[in-house]
Design an enzyme around this catalytic site. Structure first.
Site, PDB file in Angstrom:
ATOM      1  N   ARG A   1       1.140  -1.077   0.160  1.00 41.07           N
ATOM      2  CA  ARG A   1      -0.446  -0.067  -0.037  1.00 41.07           C
ATOM      3  C   ARG A   1       0.555   1.148   0.097  1.00 41.07           C
ATOM      4  O   ARG A   1       0.319   2.611  -0.815  1.00 41.07           O
ATOM      5  CB  ARG A   1      -1.398   0.454   1.182  1.00 41.07           C
ATOM      6  CG  ARG A   1      -2.054  -1.348   0.834  1.00 41.07           C
ATOM      7  CD  ARG A   1      -2.871  -1.053   1.941  1.00 41.07           C
ATOM      8  NE  ARG A   1      -2.847  -1.116   3.359  1.00 41.07           N
ATOM      9  CZ  ARG A   1      -3.042  -2.469   3.968  1.00 41.07           C
ATOM     10  NH1 ARG A   1      -3.799  -3.375   3.127  1.00 41.07           N
ATOM     11  NH2 ARG A   1      -2.863  -3.093   5.477  1.00 41.07           N
TER      12      ARG A   1
ATOM     13  N   PHE B   1      -9.715  -6.784  -7.063  1.00 43.21           N
ATOM     14  CA  PHE B   1     -10.034  -7.348  -5.868  1.00 43.21           C
ATOM     15  C   PHE B   1      -9.739  -6.634  -4.398  1.00 43.21           C
ATOM     16  O   PHE B   1      -9.010  -7.148  -3.928  1.00 43.21           O
ATOM     17  CB  PHE B   1      -9.033  -8.789  -5.720  1.00 43.21           C
ATOM     18  CG  PHE B   1      -9.015  -9.572  -7.357  1.00 43.21           C
ATOM     19  CD1 PHE B   1     -10.329 -10.760  -6.613  1.00 43.21           C
ATOM     20  CD2 PHE B   1      -8.828  -9.645  -7.912  1.00 43.21           C
ATOM     21  CE1 PHE B   1     -10.585 -11.843  -7.431  1.00 43.21           C
ATOM     22  CE2 PHE B   1      -8.421 -10.584  -9.103  1.00 43.21           C
ATOM     23  CZ  PHE B   1      -9.577 -11.961  -8.517  1.00 43.21           C
TER      24      PHE B   1
ATOM     25  N   ASP C   1     -14.864  -5.400  -6.697  1.00 43.99           N
ATOM     26  CA  ASP C   1     -15.085  -6.632  -5.773  1.00 43.99           C
ATOM     27  C   ASP C   1     -16.207  -7.129  -6.113  1.00 43.99           C
ATOM     28  O   ASP C   1     -17.579  -6.364  -6.545  1.00 43.99           O
ATOM     29  CB  ASP C   1     -14.726  -6.067  -4.273  1.00 43.99           C
ATOM     30  CG  ASP C   1     -14.309  -7.305  -3.210  1.00 43.99           C
ATOM     31  OD1 ASP C   1     -12.608  -7.082  -2.801  1.00 43.99           O
ATOM     32  OD2 ASP C   1     -14.793  -8.433  -3.550  1.00 43.99           O
TER      33      ASP C   1
ATOM     34  N   ASN D   1     -17.440 -10.036 -10.761  1.00 43.16           N
ATOM     35  CA  ASN D   1     -16.490 -10.966 -11.169  1.00 43.16           C
ATOM     36  C   ASN D   1     -15.248  -9.860 -12.078  1.00 43.16           C
ATOM     37  O   ASN D   1     -15.284  -9.905 -13.070  1.00 43.16           O
ATOM     38  CB  ASN D   1     -17.106 -12.058 -12.268  1.00 43.16           C
ATOM     39  CG  ASN D   1     -16.227 -12.831 -11.537  1.00 43.16           C
ATOM     40  OD1 ASN D   1     -14.750 -12.664 -12.062  1.00 43.16           O
ATOM     41  ND2 ASN D   1     -16.257 -13.567 -11.926  1.00 43.16           N
TER      42      ASN D   1
ATOM     43  N   ASP E   1      -5.029  -8.105  -6.765  1.00 46.85           N
ATOM     44  CA  ASP E   1      -4.698  -9.008  -4.955  1.00 46.85           C
ATOM     45  C   ASP E   1      -5.834  -9.856  -5.241  1.00 46.85           C
ATOM     46  O   ASP E   1      -6.703  -9.468  -4.071  1.00 46.85           O
ATOM     47  CB  ASP E   1      -4.705  -7.846  -4.488  1.00 46.85           C
ATOM     48  CG  ASP E   1      -4.166  -8.423  -2.852  1.00 46.85           C
ATOM     49  OD1 ASP E   1      -2.970  -9.679  -2.516  1.00 46.85           O
ATOM     50  OD2 ASP E   1      -4.557  -7.528  -1.803  1.00 46.85           O
TER      51      ASP E   1
ATOM     52  N   CYS F   1      -1.249 -14.764  -2.507  1.00 50.00           N
ATOM     53  CA  CYS F   1      -1.525 -15.502  -0.809  1.00 50.00           C
ATOM     54  C   CYS F   1      -1.047 -16.970  -1.425  1.00 50.00           C
ATOM     55  O   CYS F   1      -2.147 -17.295  -0.299  1.00 50.00           O
ATOM     56  CB  CYS F   1      -2.329 -14.498  -0.061  1.00 50.00           C
ATOM     57  SG  CYS F   1      -3.737 -14.946  -1.144  1.00 50.00           S
TER      58      CYS F   1
END
Ligand code: SAH
Length: 416
Positions: free
Chosen positions: A232, A248, A270, A297, A318, A358
């Site tokens: 960020r 996202f 999102d 989506n 992300d 992630c």
């Protein structure tokens, strides 16, 4: 310390008269001793000489020759032993009391975060294995502490942990966000509980001149994505004068930092209506203008944007972990490759893409390879400018690659 010194020693889990006793010594096989000496913190049933399931407790771990390897926590799952680091010999016992052990480890973890404990700070206080407290995560959002417990022994020791933490950090509220699937492996229930103080639905933290609303009881993870703090900050530093696309976005953390950094606009996408509503509230609270949200989506939205020939100067990608297990990796890899390609094609000349994964199961080099494949064949060159990960409060244990789950790359479309 040797096993013969132990009052309660019974590496095979039985005393001389054959009755089961509470052993506080675990002896490793020769092979596992080598792993443990090289710093591997996870050991399995076959790695332990007795091989029998061990009730959850704090134990002294010995190598094949009876030499001390430090402390460990036993568990009821396949993961039979999690190492907890070196500990000096105890007077007359194999292990310290739970109080002494947890207070020493918590003190070390808190002291390592000194300077980040202001009234509005958000910081991870305990990061499991990396702080030699396996099975425990503690995040601090101002005066709210949120715990996540994935070890039966830690769960049974909360009476030695919670009052101490609450007192040391002057917490007004301590919450357990124990709604994580990994608890099932140790037979622990899914639950969200107030462990101390008052019930707080929301708490504000300030990160780099941006106020974020954290929802400790209902937000994702422990209420917020604290781990993306370095990314960020990077986005804020790059944003001036740029049109930003935050894919996202959850509560728009990246978009808000971009707008604070001088972005001309930020479109945040999102699938969650609730997350987008929070993003808009946080934009108003921060008095930033230029945020637009779109529910949908991401795979569809990026294709629509492409059809309309839209371009962005800074894109953040992300997504949630696509590979929750090794078996899911091939499908996940396709997902990352396609999505990165779609995002790269939306970049304006000299535009940046901050792309993240992630997934534990997708390691850094493989992720870079997928992004390289995604950029192959595009009508412009793509350069990799930077590698980032989670913040240093989420330190990775160098001997435990599983702890390095978040990988972030800064890519740039070079020239026209
Ligand atoms: N970037 C955020 C964290 C993202 S978490 C931050 O820094 O705070 C992943 C987000 O992806 C969640 O908010 C989830 O609602 C959203 N999501 C998952 N699959 C999606 C999809 N296919 N399309 C749009 N959003 C999706």
């Amino acid at each position: 310390m040797s096993s013969s010194e132990s009052q309660t020693n019974a590496a095979d889990g039985a005393s001389n008269d054959g009755s089961a006793v509470a052993s506080t010594i675990v002896r490793l096989t020769a092979k596992a001793s080598g792993f443990a000496r090289r710093g591997r913190p996870w050991l399995f049933r076959d790695d332990i000489v007795s091989g029998a399931p061990m009730p959850p407790r704090l134990v002294r771990v010995l190598d094949e020759n009876g030499r001390d390897l430090g402390l460990g926590i036993t568990g009821a799952s396949k993961l039979a032993l999690r190492m907890c680091g070196p500990w000096p010999a105890c007077d007359g016992a194999d292990v310290p009391t739970r109080e002494v052990f947890f207070q020493a480890r918590l003190d070390a973890a808190i002291d390592a975060r000194a300077g980040r404990l202001g009234p509005d700070d958000g910081v991870r206080i305990v990061h499991s294995e990396s702080d030699w407290l396996p099975g425990l995560v503690v995040d601090r959002y101002g005066d709210v502490l949120v715990l996540q417990v994935t070890s039966s022994f830690v769960q049974a020791s909360l009476d030695a942990i919670v009052p101490y933490l609450a007192d040391r950090l002057s917490a007004g509220s301590v919450v357990a966000r124990n709604d994580v699937p990994t608890r099932k492996r140790e037979g622990l229930p899914q639950e969200v509980e107030i462990l101390h103080g008052t019930r707080k639905l929301e708490v504000a933290i300030v990160e780099g001149a941006v106020t974020h609303t954290v929802r400790p009881l209902t937000g994702h993870k422990t209420g917020f994505y604290l781990d993306q703090q370095p990314a960020r900050a990077l986005v804020k530093s790059l944003a001036k004068g740029r049109r930003v696309l935050d894919l996202f976005c959850y509560q728009g953390g990246f978009a808000l930092h971009a707008l604070r950094g001088g972005a001309t606009s930020a479109l945040a996408v999102d699938q969650s209506e609730e997350a987008l509503a929070q993003a808009e509230l946080d934009a108003a609270c921060n008095q930033v203008t230029g945020l637009q949200t779109r529910r949908g989506n991401v795979f569809d939205v990026v294709r629509e944007l492409r059809e309309k020939n839209e371009q962005f100067d800074l894109i953040v990608l992300d997504p949630p972990a696509f590979a929750k297990s090794r078996r899911e990796l091939p499908g996940a890899e396709r997902g990352y490759r396609d999505l990165n390609r779609l995002a790269l094609r939306l970049l304006a000349p000299n535009g940046f893409l901050v792309t993240c994964t992630c997934s534990h199961h997708l390691d850094g080099p493989r992720f870079e390879e997928l992004v390289r494949q995604a950029s192959a064949g595009l009508p412009f060159r793509v350069a990799m400018r930077k590698r980032l990960g989670a913040g240093d409060d989420h330190a990775t244990l160098i001997t435990h690659p599983e702890s390095e789950y978040l990988k972030v790359l800064l890519m740039q479309r070079v020239g026209k």
